[in-house]
Write an enzyme that holds these catalytic residues in place. Sequence first.
Site, mmCIF file in Angstrom:
data_model
loop_
_atom_site.group_PDB
_atom_site.id
_atom_site.type_symbol
_atom_site.label_atom_id
_atom_site.label_comp_id
_atom_site.label_asym_id
_atom_site.label_seq_id
_atom_site.Cartn_x
_atom_site.Cartn_y
_atom_site.Cartn_z
ATOM 1 N N ASP A 113 0.828 -1.217 0.000
ATOM 2 C CA ASP A 113 0.000 0.000 0.000
ATOM 3 C C ASP A 113 0.862 1.268 0.000
ATOM 4 O OD1 ASP A 113 -2.016 -1.761 0.123
ATOM 5 O OD2 ASP A 113 -2.739 -1.206 2.128
ATOM 6 N N ALA A 114 1.950 1.227 0.773
ATOM 7 C CA ALA A 114 2.775 2.428 0.910
ATOM 8 C C ALA A 114 3.364 2.834 -0.444
ATOM 9 C CB ALA A 114 3.894 2.174 1.909
ATOM 10 N N ASP A 138 0.638 4.415 -2.432
ATOM 11 C CA ASP A 138 0.397 5.772 -1.933
ATOM 12 C C ASP A 138 1.444 6.744 -2.465
ATOM 13 O OD1 ASP A 138 -1.727 4.793 -0.577
ATOM 14 O OD2 ASP A 138 -0.722 4.694 1.377
ATOM 15 N N SER A 151 -35.271 -6.287 -13.453
ATOM 16 C CA SER A 151 -35.181 -6.794 -12.070
ATOM 17 C C SER A 151 -35.266 -8.316 -12.115
ATOM 18 C CB SER A 151 -36.284 -6.201 -11.221
ATOM 19 O OG SER A 151 -37.513 -6.414 -11.841
ATOM 20 N N GLU A 198 -24.334 -17.079 -9.576
ATOM 21 C CA GLU A 198 -23.694 -15.920 -8.930
ATOM 22 C C GLU A 198 -24.290 -15.714 -7.536
ATOM 23 O OE1 GLU A 198 -24.439 -12.541 -11.519
ATOM 24 O OE2 GLU A 198 -24.179 -13.808 -13.268
ATOM 25 N N LYS A 226 -26.094 -13.304 -4.761
ATOM 26 C CA LYS A 226 -26.964 -12.133 -4.859
ATOM 27 C C LYS A 226 -26.644 -11.188 -3.715
ATOM 28 C CE LYS A 226 -31.524 -10.461 -5.650
ATOM 29 N NZ LYS A 226 -31.284 -9.338 -4.748
ATOM 30 N N ASP A 266 -26.592 -7.986 -1.217
ATOM 31 C CA ASP A 266 -27.605 -7.148 -0.608
ATOM 32 C C ASP A 266 -27.098 -5.710 -0.667
ATOM 33 O OD1 ASP A 266 -29.928 -6.561 0.580
ATOM 34 O OD2 ASP A 266 -29.411 -7.339 2.557
ATOM 35 N N ARG A 288 -30.679 2.506 -10.266
ATOM 36 C CA ARG A 288 -31.650 1.796 -11.087
ATOM 37 C C ARG A 288 -32.915 2.633 -11.317
ATOM 38 N NH1 ARG A 288 -36.009 -1.295 -10.565
ATOM 39 N NH2 ARG A 288 -36.259 -2.909 -12.136
ATOM 40 N N GLU A 348 -23.476 -4.036 -8.529
ATOM 41 C CA GLU A 348 -24.104 -3.848 -7.226
ATOM 42 C C GLU A 348 -23.092 -3.119 -6.338
ATOM 43 O OE1 GLU A 348 -27.187 -5.256 -7.208
ATOM 44 O OE2 GLU A 348 -27.755 -5.278 -5.099
ATOM 45 N N TYR A 370 -22.152 -7.560 -12.495
ATOM 46 C CA TYR A 370 -22.838 -8.821 -12.775
ATOM 47 C C TYR A 370 -23.447 -8.897 -14.174
ATOM 48 C CZ TYR A 370 -26.998 -6.089 -11.570
ATOM 49 O OH TYR A 370 -27.979 -5.126 -11.526
ATOM 50 N N LYS A 413 -28.540 -17.686 -14.075
ATOM 51 C CA LYS A 413 -28.872 -17.065 -15.368
ATOM 52 C C LYS A 413 -28.575 -18.061 -16.471
ATOM 53 C CE LYS A 413 -27.532 -12.570 -13.679
ATOM 54 N NZ LYS A 413 -26.413 -11.663 -13.528
ATOM 55 N N LYS A 448 -33.546 -17.273 -3.141
ATOM 56 C CA LYS A 448 -33.232 -16.572 -1.895
ATOM 57 C C LYS A 448 -32.961 -17.528 -0.738
ATOM 58 C CE LYS A 448 -34.123 -12.128 -2.837
ATOM 59 N NZ LYS A 448 -35.119 -11.429 -2.092
ATOM 60 N N CYS A 480 -29.067 -11.093 42.287
ATOM 61 C CA CYS A 480 -28.981 -12.112 41.247
ATOM 62 C C CYS A 480 -30.283 -12.925 41.266
ATOM 63 C CB CYS A 480 -27.780 -13.015 41.518
ATOM 64 S SG CYS A 480 -27.795 -14.511 40.514
ATOM 65 N N CYS A 509 -29.397 -16.721 42.606
ATOM 66 C CA CYS A 509 -28.968 -17.079 43.966
ATOM 67 C C CYS A 509 -29.282 -16.013 45.008
ATOM 68 C CB CYS A 509 -27.475 -17.394 43.982
ATOM 69 S SG CYS A 509 -26.440 -15.940 43.775
ATOM 70 N N CYS A 559 -23.288 -11.103 39.048
ATOM 71 C CA CYS A 559 -23.662 -11.693 40.324
ATOM 72 C C CYS A 559 -22.392 -11.844 41.151
ATOM 73 C CB CYS A 559 -24.303 -13.061 40.059
ATOM 74 S SG CYS A 559 -24.291 -14.129 41.500
ATOM 75 N N CYS A 607 -23.883 -19.576 43.462
ATOM 76 C CA CYS A 607 -24.880 -19.353 42.413
ATOM 77 C C CYS A 607 -25.000 -20.595 41.520
ATOM 78 C CB CYS A 607 -24.471 -18.144 41.588
ATOM 79 S SG CYS A 607 -25.690 -17.721 40.365
HETATM 80 N N1 5U1 Z 1 -25.530 -11.312 -9.153
HETATM 81 C C1 5U1 Z 1 -26.565 -10.649 -9.706
HETATM 82 N N2 5U1 Z 1 -27.299 -9.780 -9.068
HETATM 83 N N3 5U1 Z 1 -28.213 -9.329 -9.951
HETATM 84 C C2 5U1 Z 1 -29.215 -8.443 -9.803
HETATM 85 N N4 5U1 Z 1 -26.965 -10.792 -10.951
HETATM 86 C C3 5U1 Z 1 -28.018 -9.967 -11.147
HETATM 87 N N5 5U1 Z 1 -28.766 -9.746 -12.205
HETATM 88 C C4 5U1 Z 1 -29.770 -8.866 -12.119
HETATM 89 C C5 5U1 Z 1 -30.006 -8.185 -10.900
HETATM 90 C C6 5U1 Z 1 -31.124 -7.213 -10.797
HETATM 91 O O1 5U1 Z 1 -30.562 -8.594 -13.165
HETATM 92 C C7 5U1 Z 1 -30.317 -9.209 -14.431
HETATM 93 C C8 5U1 Z 1 -30.723 -10.630 -14.459
HETATM 94 C C9 5U1 Z 1 -31.137 -8.447 -15.423
#
Ligand code: 5U1
Length: 675
Positions: free
Chosen positions: A35-36, A39, A84, A115, A117, A119, A138, A175, A227, A292, A316, A414, A417, A432, A438
């Site tokens: 890293d240094a 940098d 979606s 793949e 998914k 969050d 989106r 994502e 993705y 997919k 899910k 407590c 006891c 306690c 106890c």
């Molecule tokens: N890994 C992944 N997440 N994700 C979200 N693939 C993926 N594909 C998406 C979405 C909304 O949509 C395509 C299938 C169109």
Amino acid sequence: MSASKQVRSRVEALRQQIAHHNYRYYALDDPEIPDAEFDALMRELESLEAEYPELITPDSPTQRVGGAPSEAFAEVEHGEPMLSLANAFGEQELTDFDRRVRERLDADEVDYTAETKLDGLAVSLRYENGELVRGATRGDGIRGEDVTANVKTIKAVPLKLRGSEYPRVIEVRCEVFMTHSGFERLNAAQRKKDLKTFANPRNAAAGGLRQLDSRITAERPLTVFCYGVGQISGGDAPDTQYERLQWLKKLGHRVSPEVKRVHGLKECFKYYEEIGNRRDKLGYDIDGVVFKVDRVDYQDRLGQVSRAPRWAVAYKFPAQEQTTRLTAIDVQVGRTGILTPVARLEPVRVGGVTVTNATLHNQDEIDRKDVRAGDTVIVRRAGDVIPEVVSVIKEKRRKGAKRFNLLKHVKNKCPVCGSEALREEGEAAVRCTGGLVCAAQRKQAIFHFASRRAMDIEGLGIKIIDQLVDNELVKTVADIYTLDRDTLIGLERMAEKSADNLLENIEKSRDTTLPRFLYALGIRDVGEATAQSLALHFGDLDPIMKADEEALQEVPDIGPIVAAHIRHFFDQPENRQVADRLRKEVRWPKIEKKREEDLPLKDKTVVLTGTLSSMERNQAKERLMALGAKVTGSVSKNTDLVIAGEKAGSKLTKAEKLGVEVIDEDAFLKMIGNG
Ligand code: 5U1
């Protein structure tokens, strides 16, 4: 002065090197330089650009953090709609998805790209002639918000595509998310600045991306996984999803290492299971996996319904967070004596199991989340972790709901006891003080009492302790000395020989030393060294049991906190009763009370180095401390003595260099009276 040709080419070379190392670090997760060093390259580029501002370009790596905040995000149209994903819950729904795909394609079995998914938040990155020109959320799938300035601050997003073989226009779909470690770091920094903390990485990532001031986004540890692709003009992309992802990686994008090509439904289930098993170790949140159809010509044939493609599905995991009602707050006592508030919940399925209780950790956590009986709460259960109350939905709180105070709730006692329950200053836990009596702490107390460095009762292991306690044969450690042969033989898997051996070892333990006995009582913060000091200072148990906090603090190394622990322990009538019973069962030789001034190593600073063959380092340290020494970890000119065991290394060399006295193990044993 305008930049010379030399400066221009240096700036260009630096940009290329920085882009290359960014790619190694973020896209390949395989850095080539520390890293240094990275940098230093950045700093050199920054200083050249500061000297020659005419050389600054929008895609320079120094330009990730933009200027003044904008008023609002502009609305932008995606080159191609951002689709979606349809969801599948349970095996049947995934089986149905695969059947529909095969029927429409008239195929026996289909390859899928599998793949994870994430969050996070879906974002589209638009590149024209290889340069990042726009980042957009989106939105409704057709139009999103222009968050270009913000996505540019994310180091894993390339500002320029690698190489020269790319379509004139390409939209990369990704994502944006935050790793667990990034989230922890961010919340720690927020706490330090007395700012609000974030409930989970997703909220932190979403909030970070939607900042009107990109300088704030830059401080959030955001990252991305790509993705897929959207619009492609003036060039081609590979023919399968899997190859497209490998291609994106070559163009400099970050793609999840978990991506895999699988054959048919059976392998889809296998992938789901494998990822599910590793889910907690990924270091970021995922809520399922995505399958997919791999071939893009198949995808085109399958088409889409409303905004979701027929060729992809999100499978899910069971939700890790759920909403339920907290019916009451109870208090449980753990085996170490800590009183933990526990939420009683209306049963709810979280993470694949029914949850009825969740930990509330301690009073500080209850106060921070403001949890009250009757509240509607969000409960989380991740992997094998104990379910916890994450937050309260305050809008749903009933009028008159009262704040919860743990100590008030248990009336300072407590609940198991009846001994005093205490919360010390600066501590989150309530404890306690009835360590010896106890029932909640019984097994732990007996295990500690019998351990090698305490009363050393060989054969009294946890499995036997479990049986003795569960059958109420032993309630306090004093009952150990009332055990007889018949009782022991009656235990499960206890042969006559083992029972005899155990009885013999119990008998042997009756002859002990006062320090061992004091240590065995399990008084909070009274380790072997403190037990030694107490024994030497007071000479017998009686004066210790009677000593007030002031008198206890006269012992070397005992401060107000430990003094208070000792006093509290012996203030509990139940603890005193057990100690009195024990002293009729065991004996120790009289100790010559030594005045502190007479301790042979008083005011001497001693360092232990190398390996001792006769005892563990900790024991040696305690013996030295009992003789008045201060034991430290490093050699300096203030060191009085170094004890060098086998394979002593740099500390010994340093001691010799400084002329500090060095003795070997034999001399040490003689010194402590073990020779
Ligand atoms: N890994 C992944 N997440 N994700 C979200 N693939 C993926 N594909 C998406 C979405 C909304 O949509 C395509 C299938 C169109």
